[in-house]
Scaffold this motif. Structure first.
Motif, PDB file in Angstrom:
ATOM      1  N   ARG A 195      19.276  31.993  44.535  1.00 25.69           N
ATOM      2  CA  ARG A 195      20.491  31.921  43.720  1.00 25.69           C
ATOM      3  C   ARG A 195      21.230  33.257  43.798  1.00 25.69           C
ATOM      4  O   ARG A 195      20.610  34.322  43.850  1.00 25.69           O
ATOM      5  CB  ARG A 195      20.157  31.582  42.278  1.00 25.69           C
ATOM      6  CG  ARG A 195      19.433  30.255  42.106  1.00 25.69           C
ATOM      7  CD  ARG A 195      19.763  29.609  40.782  1.00 25.69           C
ATOM      8  NE  ARG A 195      18.886  28.502  40.464  1.00 25.69           N
ATOM      9  CZ  ARG A 195      18.996  27.267  40.941  1.00 25.69           C
ATOM     10  NH1 ARG A 195      19.961  26.981  41.805  1.00 25.69           N
ATOM     11  NH2 ARG A 195      18.147  26.322  40.579  1.00 25.69           N
ATOM     12  N   VAL A 196      22.565  33.179  43.770  1.00 17.67           N
ATOM     13  CA  VAL A 196      23.409  34.366  43.901  1.00 17.67           C
ATOM     14  C   VAL A 196      24.252  34.507  42.635  1.00 17.67           C
ATOM     15  O   VAL A 196      24.883  33.534  42.194  1.00 17.67           O
ATOM     16  CB  VAL A 196      24.324  34.263  45.141  1.00 17.67           C
ATOM     17  CG1 VAL A 196      25.119  35.563  45.311  1.00 17.67           C
ATOM     18  CG2 VAL A 196      23.508  33.964  46.393  1.00 17.67           C
ATOM     19  N   PHE A 197      24.247  35.729  42.067  1.00 17.43           N
ATOM     20  CA  PHE A 197      24.985  36.000  40.838  1.00 17.43           C
ATOM     21  C   PHE A 197      25.885  37.219  41.040  1.00 17.43           C
ATOM     22  O   PHE A 197      25.667  38.035  41.928  1.00 17.43           O
ATOM     23  CB  PHE A 197      24.024  36.268  39.672  1.00 17.43           C
ATOM     24  CG  PHE A 197      23.339  35.047  39.138  1.00 17.43           C
ATOM     25  CD1 PHE A 197      23.759  34.459  37.960  1.00 17.43           C
ATOM     26  CD2 PHE A 197      22.267  34.483  39.820  1.00 17.43           C
ATOM     27  CE1 PHE A 197      23.133  33.333  37.459  1.00 17.43           C
ATOM     28  CE2 PHE A 197      21.630  33.361  39.326  1.00 17.43           C
ATOM     29  CZ  PHE A 197      22.059  32.777  38.143  1.00 17.43           C
ATOM     30  N   SER A 198      26.890  37.339  40.167  1.00 20.22           N
ATOM     31  CA  SER A 198      27.775  38.499  40.172  1.00 20.22           C
ATOM     32  C   SER A 198      27.124  39.653  39.409  1.00 20.22           C
ATOM     33  O   SER A 198      26.727  39.485  38.244  1.00 20.22           O
ATOM     34  CB  SER A 198      29.112  38.158  39.526  1.00 20.22           C
ATOM     35  OG  SER A 198      29.831  39.340  39.209  1.00 20.22           O
ATOM     36  N   PRO A 199      27.010  40.846  40.007  1.00 19.59           N
ATOM     37  CA  PRO A 199      26.466  41.994  39.271  1.00 19.59           C
ATOM     38  C   PRO A 199      27.433  42.531  38.217  1.00 19.59           C
ATOM     39  O   PRO A 199      27.029  43.271  37.324  1.00 19.59           O
ATOM     40  CB  PRO A 199      26.216  43.033  40.370  1.00 19.59           C
ATOM     41  CG  PRO A 199      27.169  42.668  41.453  1.00 19.59           C
ATOM     42  CD  PRO A 199      27.319  41.180  41.405  1.00 19.59           C
ATOM     43  N   ASP A 200      28.714  42.162  38.320  1.00 23.10           N
ATOM     44  CA  ASP A 200      29.704  42.613  37.335  1.00 23.10           C
ATOM     45  C   ASP A 200      29.571  41.855  36.022  1.00 23.10           C
ATOM     46  O   ASP A 200      29.667  42.445  34.939  1.00 23.10           O
ATOM     47  CB  ASP A 200      31.120  42.420  37.888  1.00 23.10           C
ATOM     48  CG  ASP A 200      31.372  43.243  39.134  1.00 23.10           C
ATOM     49  OD1 ASP A 200      31.143  44.464  39.088  1.00 23.10           O
ATOM     50  OD2 ASP A 200      31.791  42.665  40.159  1.00 23.10           O
ATOM     51  N   THR A 201      29.365  40.529  36.107  1.00 24.39           N
ATOM     52  CA  THR A 201      29.426  39.668  34.924  1.00 24.39           C
ATOM     53  C   THR A 201      28.161  38.859  34.672  1.00 24.39           C
ATOM     54  O   THR A 201      28.047  38.225  33.622  1.00 24.39           O
ATOM     55  CB  THR A 201      30.600  38.688  35.064  1.00 24.39           C
ATOM     56  OG1 THR A 201      30.362  37.840  36.213  1.00 24.39           O
ATOM     57  CG2 THR A 201      31.914  39.430  35.252  1.00 24.39           C
ATOM     58  N   LEU A 202      27.239  38.820  35.621  1.00 24.50           N
ATOM     59  CA  LEU A 202      26.066  37.944  35.620  1.00 24.50           C
ATOM     60  C   LEU A 202      26.438  36.471  35.735  1.00 24.50           C
ATOM     61  O   LEU A 202      25.609  35.593  35.462  1.00 24.50           O
ATOM     62  CB  LEU A 202      25.188  38.162  34.384  1.00 24.50           C
ATOM     63  CG  LEU A 202      24.455  39.503  34.249  1.00 24.50           C
ATOM     64  CD1 LEU A 202      23.370  39.399  33.170  1.00 24.50           C
ATOM     65  CD2 LEU A 202      23.845  39.975  35.551  1.00 24.50           C
TER      66      LEU A 202
END
Length: 219
Positions: A195-202
């Motif tokens: 799974r891939v998530f945004s490090p800025d916003t989760l």
């Protein structure tokens, strides 16, 4: 730099070993653990190696591997399964069972004998009873953040004050590993799912498709 590899051993007289990859030869060897080594990693500038012993060994050691000197050391009282450095190399973090701890290096001092390694625990709050199975420190604009996964299937974010202030569900029954770029967090989950998530916003971004089984003729 792609030229060296570091390994840690278990069993009788476990050693931390540094290898020259191109020459396939050992260049350094350290015996500072009694019962085995769970994690090893190079410092970003490659001057140091950090090794974490098993929960029975409990030692956290920092080595100047070229000078053959242990420069700093301390103890942990739990099983550590994750180890990661900050982008600037001033800090590394360990994770494990009910454990996230930030350790601080003084890379400017010229150490001639081992000094105490300074560390401060992460503030886990509601997640204090979780097992933190993997950890990574942020890159670029997110270098002040630290991200960890739990075996129960959470992605957690620590702020610059070591406080676990955000977490999201990974929707998996087990999270295995995590790595980061400036724009993406990649989490390896059960059943081969990434799974891939945004490090800025989760925020969740996507799930990578599974590769074909070995031996399958994709044509």
């Amino acid at each position: 730099d792609g030229k060296h590899l570091v390994t840690g051993e278990s069993g009788h007289q476990p050693a931390v070993r540094v290898w020259d990859v191109e020459e396939t030869t050992q260049v350094s060897e350290f015996h500072g653990h009694k019962f085995g080594i769970n994690c090893v990693a190079f410092h970003p500038n490659l001057k140091y190696v950090v090794s974490i012993g098993t929960q029975h060994d409990m030692a956290v050691n920092v080595w100047n591997w070229r000078a053959n000197v242990k420069v700093a050391s301390n103890k942990v009282a739990t099983k550590v399964t994750g180890l990661a450095f900050s982008e600037d190399g001033s800090t590394f973090v360990t994770s494990g069972n009910r454990h996230v701890k930030f350790w601080y290096l003084d890379s400017k001092s010229k150490v001639i004998e081992t000094v105490p390694l300074m560390g401060r625990s992460g503030i886990l709050g509601d997640q204090r009873n979780n097992c933190f199975s993997g950890i990574v420190m942020g890159k670029g604009r997110n270098s002040h953040k630290t991200y960890s996964i739990t075996q129960s299937g959470l992605l957690c974010e620590f702020n610059e004050k070591r406080l676990l202030d955000k977490w999201v569900e990974l929707r998996t029954n087990k999270a295995q590993c995590i790595c980061a770029s400036e724009d993406r967090l990649f989490i390896g989950c059960a059943d081969g799912i990434i799974r891939v998530f945004s490090p800025d916003t989760l925020h969740y971004m996507l799930t990578l498709p599974k590769p074909h089984y070995l031996g399958v003729d994709v044509a």
